[in-house]
Design an enzyme around this catalytic site. Structure first.
Site, mmCIF file in Angstrom:
data_model
loop_
_atom_site.group_PDB
_atom_site.id
_atom_site.type_symbol
_atom_site.label_atom_id
_atom_site.label_comp_id
_atom_site.label_asym_id
_atom_site.label_seq_id
_atom_site.Cartn_x
_atom_site.Cartn_y
_atom_site.Cartn_z
ATOM 1 C CG ASP A 45 -28.106 54.279 43.592
ATOM 2 O OD1 ASP A 45 -28.504 55.416 43.913
ATOM 3 O OD2 ASP A 45 -27.243 53.645 44.242
ATOM 4 C CB SER A 86 -24.668 57.931 46.024
ATOM 5 O OG SER A 86 -26.023 57.604 45.978
#
Length: 452
Positions: free
Chosen positions: A250, A105
């Site tokens: 995301d 991430s």
């Protein structure tokens, strides 16, 4: 009964690349265990969708996972670098048994991680992750595929195009982005191809930054963890909007036409109010985490909307949304879950909803993205070694003192990081001096405990 999870954290497995648990051996073992867990029926082929971000170590872990899945008898569909929400979407679209994303991430390139999605496109529950860990600790040799049952690996060549079309489908069909100049910062991560293309296909003039990954530069001075880069680029180019994604896309943050940053709380409030006006917000309820600003909660209440809070992590936001039937949730950090369009946080789709509001109302970003006045909020991280201070009586006493000081006007949140030896200390109140007093005192107590 599943044992307590030790590998899986709040968002899959994560760590330093080539060091446990992010080793070839553990990744291969995970592939075998997860493959066997999801191969419930023996009368058909089973498949897993496998994607990654742009980290150098992604190749290594991808290959190890492929070997594990194939040896379990599961076919592997390789899609290459794509956003995490694309893996969730493709898992459902391809009727796969499992989806896997290799990414850490927003972390630096030295880290990597593995996230798992079920056939419904949702992240696995704590219980299922625990059962997979149980399998990893067992001798699986007798359960692996025979030579004739070994899985096959293939590459889905149009995966990026499928995701782009899925994202564009969330944008109202009668609208276009003609005349808008948009800076897109992809953090040198997994959205570097798909996000600029989607915006361009909708008619925008696109200025790209953070779209030149080299395996080592993901999240390096760019993306949603370094929004100052986006804000400066918006001002430099005279853009109408700026969009910053993180390494696996995301999460998203926005910059208005003046180069001012818009965080996740403001984005949630904007979308919630607009959706309510158009009878699209289910249950008049929004789900956020304990970190969201009290100003958001107050503004939502003034608009007749309820805010429900969960533990930090978009998976917990999604779980609550599914429990109560909500279709909007997210985090201050920029995770936006719009369940009408996606099963997990999707930065591009969230950005498109903000752009749709601007186009539909003919108002600039600076007007639509100021849904509420935030309470002064301060977050500090305190690093420790050894045992976590969270269970210390001294810290409990400090929290009780802080709660008393903030009573009726603010709140304190203490949270242990799920990936690092850190205690996160956050306080907010209308009195900024009080916020600093409380946070500084609690941090001092944690440091004293850590060095005792």
């Amino acid at each position: 009964m599943a044992t307590k999870r030790s590998l899986f954290g709040t968002d899959g497995i994560r760590g330093t690349a080539n060091t446990a648990p992010m080793t070839v051996e553990i990744a291969q073992r995970l592939g075998q265990a997860a493959g066997l867990y999801f191969m419930r029926s023996q009368n058909r082929r089973h498949s897993v969708v496998l994607g990654k971000d742009t980290r150098l170590s992604g190749y290594m872990l991808e290959c190890a996972l492929v070997a594990g899945f194939l040896s379990a008898g599961m076919d592997v569909i390789l899609v290459g670098p794509l956003p995490t929400p694309a893996i969730a979407m493709l898992t459902r679209s391809l009727r796969a048994d499992l989806g896997v994303m290799v990414s850490a991430s927003h972390n630096p390139f030295t880290d990597n991680g593995i996230k798992l999605f079920g056939p419904d496109g949702f992240k696995l529950s704590d219980e299922v992750e625990g059962e997979i860990e149980d399998l990893m600790s067992q001798d699986l040799s007798a359960r692996l595929a025979s030579p004739a049952q070994i899985g096959r690996a293939s590459r889905l060549t149009d995966a990026a195009g499928r995701y782009i079309e899925n994202a564009k489908a969330s944008f109202p069909r009668g609208l276009r982005l003609d005349g808008l100049k948009i800076v897109i910062d992809c953090a040198n991560g997994s959205a570097y191809r798909v996000a600029p293309t989607a915006l361009w296909e909708l008619g925008a003039e696109v200025i790209k930054i953070g779209c030149s990954p080299d395996g080592l530069n993901i999240n390096d001075g760019v993306g949603s963890t370094h929004p100052e880069t986006l804000c400066a680029a918006v001002r430099e180019h005279g853009a109408d909007f700026g969009i910053a994604l993180d390494g696996d896309a995301d999460r998203v943050l926005i910059a208005d036409e003046n180069g001012n940053l818009v965080d996740g709380d403001q984005i949630i409030g904007l979308i919630a109010a607009f959706w309510k006006q158009h009878d699209r917000l289910r249950g008049n309820t929004v789900v956020t985490t304990v970190m969201s600003n009290m100003g958001l909660e107050k503004a939502l209440a003034e608009n007749g909307l309820e805010l429900q809070r969960t533990a930090v992590g978009d998976r917990y936001v999604v779980e609550r949304m599914r429990e109560i039937g909500a279709n909007l949730g997210g985090e201050q950090s920029g995770h936006m879950v719009l369940s009408d369009y996606a099963t997990t946080g999707d930065g591009l789709i969230a950005a498109l909803q903000v752009l749709a509001v601007s186009v539909e109302t003919k108002r600039p970003a600076s007007e639509i993205c100021r849904f509420f006045t935030p309470y002064p909020q301060l977050l500090k991280n305190v690093r420790y070694s050894g045992t976590s201070p969270m269970s210390s009586p001294d810290l409990a006493a400090a929290k009780a003192w802080a709660d008393e000081r903030l009573a009726g006007s603010g709140r304190l949140v203490l949270r242990a990081s799920g990936t690092e030896p850190l205690i996160r200390v956050m306080a907010e109140a209308q009195d900024e001096a009080l916020v600093h007093e409380v946070v500084d005192h609690v941090c001092d107590v944690i440091r004293a405990i850590a060095h005792a």
